[in-house]
Design a protein around this motif. Structure first.
Motif, PDB file in Angstrom:
ATOM      1  N   GLU A 188      -1.133  -2.237   5.771  1.00  0.00           N
ATOM      2  CA  GLU A 188      -0.223  -1.124   6.043  1.00  0.00           C
ATOM      3  C   GLU A 188       1.168  -1.462   5.513  1.00  0.00           C
ATOM      4  N   LYS A 241      -3.339   6.810   4.632  1.00  0.00           N
ATOM      5  CA  LYS A 241      -4.402   6.792   5.649  1.00  0.00           C
ATOM      6  C   LYS A 241      -3.764   6.900   7.028  1.00  0.00           C
ATOM      7  N   ASP A 242      -4.139   7.926   7.767  1.00  0.00           N
ATOM      8  CA  ASP A 242      -3.602   8.155   9.123  1.00  0.00           C
ATOM      9  C   ASP A 242      -2.075   8.162   9.126  1.00  0.00           C
ATOM     10  N   ILE A 266      -7.224  -3.795   4.275  1.00  0.00           N
ATOM     11  CA  ILE A 266      -6.233  -2.706   4.244  1.00  0.00           C
ATOM     12  C   ILE A 266      -4.916  -3.233   4.799  1.00  0.00           C
ATOM     13  N   LYS A 292      -5.189  -1.115  -0.354  1.00  0.00           N
ATOM     14  CA  LYS A 292      -6.517  -1.678  -0.119  1.00  0.00           C
ATOM     15  C   LYS A 292      -6.820  -2.663  -1.240  1.00  0.00           C
ATOM     16  N   GLU A 316      -6.362  11.305  -1.472  1.00  0.00           N
ATOM     17  CA  GLU A 316      -7.678  10.741  -1.167  1.00  0.00           C
ATOM     18  C   GLU A 316      -7.585   9.276  -0.750  1.00  0.00           C
ATOM     19  N   GLU A 317      -8.535   8.854   0.109  1.00  0.00           N
ATOM     20  CA  GLU A 317      -8.687   7.433   0.395  1.00  0.00           C
ATOM     21  C   GLU A 317      -9.474   6.812  -0.750  1.00  0.00           C
ATOM     22  N   SER A 375      -2.995   7.366  -4.761  1.00  0.00           N
ATOM     23  CA  SER A 375      -3.309   8.755  -4.435  1.00  0.00           C
ATOM     24  C   SER A 375      -2.639   9.157  -3.131  1.00  0.00           C
ATOM     25  N   ARG A 376      -2.059  10.363  -3.118  1.00  0.00           N
ATOM     26  CA  ARG A 376      -1.554  10.897  -1.844  1.00  0.00           C
ATOM     27  C   ARG A 376      -2.571  11.828  -1.209  1.00  0.00           C
ATOM     28  N   PHE A 434      -2.832   4.343  -1.122  1.00  0.00           N
ATOM     29  CA  PHE A 434      -3.105   5.718  -0.695  1.00  0.00           C
ATOM     30  C   PHE A 434      -2.549   5.940   0.707  1.00  0.00           C
TER      31      PHE A 434
END
Length: 458
Positions: free
Chosen positions: A272, A257-258, A270, A264, A248-249, A245-246, A255
């Motif tokens: 990166e 995030k920040d 998580i 995940k 929602e987390e 998803s682009r 996805f």
């Protein structure tokens, strides 16, 4: 699923359609000592002479511009992707109990290697190419095949057991599969397409869903969480479902995030991958492609650093918003495949602002009103080229846009753009027109643009 080679020997096989996949299937069947026949709707005089000589020299029975009288004589029909299974003579074969499959299925049955298979309405070629680059960077023996232009069977027969076939699969290829089972499959999105062939969205989605039909708990399905029609296909999947998803987390999957693309894991770790801003491929559609590619590769066991390094250096597929470099603080993008208004609008929206747009060519009777609506706040300068450029100019003037110049060739367009552009601007070739007024095809036009851009450095 190798080891079925003896099942082909002396079998009567009819290959329908003499395109790339049909020719490759014919060569493979001949290697395996099948009794091969070919059917194609073209007349014999339209068939390449060398190909015809090869087929006749190998004892292939050819049915050009006609169909066999007795379809029940064959043990198997191998359909090319462009051939509809609804044709009367194919239905006749089916009713006679003849097995009907496609080149992807036969490649899987008789070949070797593991599959990472990618489908979806849009983005297949970009994602498949990126995944292939990541696999190669991970030092895996990799073949990039399928709808991308290389017949699967031409690689699978010679592939080693530990090789990977990164395969772009269309709904046409998938609908004729039976045992095909990738290790990792992916469905990128689902929007109306090919309804002249599939008739309904339900049937189209069902064809796409065949990509995971045979997968079990040892496999992975990477699927777009943001596209609800697409994600709904996963309800029948027995493999591990990996959403991306682009927007929602997610509790699991890939996805943003920040400002980072992250993965995940099931146990909550998580990982990166890289910053969204590090991507050279631009636009929300390409962010989705990058998320999908990262997930496919991670669950195929590739190290996150290899995934990150490759994604960050990937300039895209040739002629589709392809990054061509930066000169004096100005970025250059080749979107020569943008041969219609919709494609050019997508490119403009991806870059967003400070664009010097090179457009024009063979208009194909289009209305450019929707194109010039995108100019406000996005286009600093319109650089016009080609036979029907005046049609874009007239639409722009009607909308009150007057920042345009006309050029007589691509070299002049690029040099004019370089003179007008300021650091931070983007020069975009997205013609919204076909290339036939000046070039043989859009590839030739895009290559010329790239040559002109590289000439700026000199």
């Amino acid at each position: 699923m190798s080891g079925n080679l003896n099942n082909i020997r002396n079998k009567k096989v009819l290959i329908v359609g003499l395109g790339k996949s049909g020719i490759a299937a014919a060569q493979a069947m001949l290697r395996l000592s099948a009794e091969v026949s070919i059917q194609d709707s073209k007349k014999e005089e339209k068939i390449d002479g060398q190909l015809l000589a090869f087929l006749r020299g190998r004892g292939v029975t050819c049915y050009f511009d006609r169909v066999p009288a007795d379809m029940g004589q064959f043990d198997m029909l191998i359909l090319s992707p462009g051939v509809s299974p609804e044709l009367a003579f194919i239905k006749e074969a089916q009713e006679a109990g003849v097995e009907i499959i496609g080149e992807l299925e036969i490649a899987y049955r008789i070949g070797h290697g593991r599959y990472a298979a990618i489908t979806g309405t849009n983005g297949k070629t970009t994602t498949t190419t990126l995944v292939g680059e990541i696999f190669k960077a991970a030092k895996r023996k990799t073949y990039v095949v399928g709808n991308i232009g290389v017949a699967v069977i031409s690689a699978s027969m010679d592939a080693e057991e530990d090789a990977w076939l990164v395969t772009e699969t269309s709904s046409f290829q998938l609908e004729t599969t039976r045992y095909f089972k990738p290790v990792v499959s992916a469905i990128l999105n689902l929007t109306p397409d090919h309804l002249n062939r599939h008739h309904t969205m339900e049937a189209y989605g069902k064809a796409k869903a065949k990509i995971f039909e045979n997968q079990r708990e040892d496999g992975y399905l990477v699927i777009n969480y943001d596209d609800k029609a697409c994600y709904a296909l996963a309800k029948d999947c027995k493999a591990n479902i990996v959403p991306f998803s682009r927007k929602e987390e997610l509790p699991f999957g890939a996805f943003v995030k920040d400002g980072q693309i992250v993965m995940k894991t099931k146990n909550g770790d998580i990982i990166e991958i890289c910053a969204v801003d590090d991507l050279l491929i631009i636009g929300s559609h390409n962010l989705e492609n990058a998320l999908a590619a990262a997930a496919i590769c991670y669950f195929a066991g590739i190290e996150p650093k290899v995934i990150a390094d490759t994604i960050k250096s990937f300039g895209g597929v040739a002629h589709r918003l392809e990054y061509c470099g930066e000169v004096d603080g100005v970025k250059y993008y080749n979107d020569s495949k943008g041969t219609n208004v919709d494609a050019a609008v997508t490119a403009i929206r991806a870059i967003k602002k400070d664009i010097l747009l090179i457009a024009g060519g063979d208009a194909k009777g289009q209305d450019f009103t929707e194109l010039v609506k995108e100019f406000d706040g996005s286009i600093k300068q319109l650089i016009l080229l080609g036979r029907d450029a005046h049609m874009i100019k007239e639409a722009a003037e009607k909308a009150g846009f007057t920042d345009f110049v006309s050029c007589k060739n691509m070299d002049e367009c690029v040099r004019m753009a370089a003179q007008m552009a300021e650091p931070g601007d983007t020069v975009l070739l997205s013609p919204a027109c076909a290339s036939w007024d000046m070039y043989d095809n859009f590839e030739q036009r895009g290559d010329h643009f790239k040559q002109c851009v590289s000439g700026l450095d000199r």
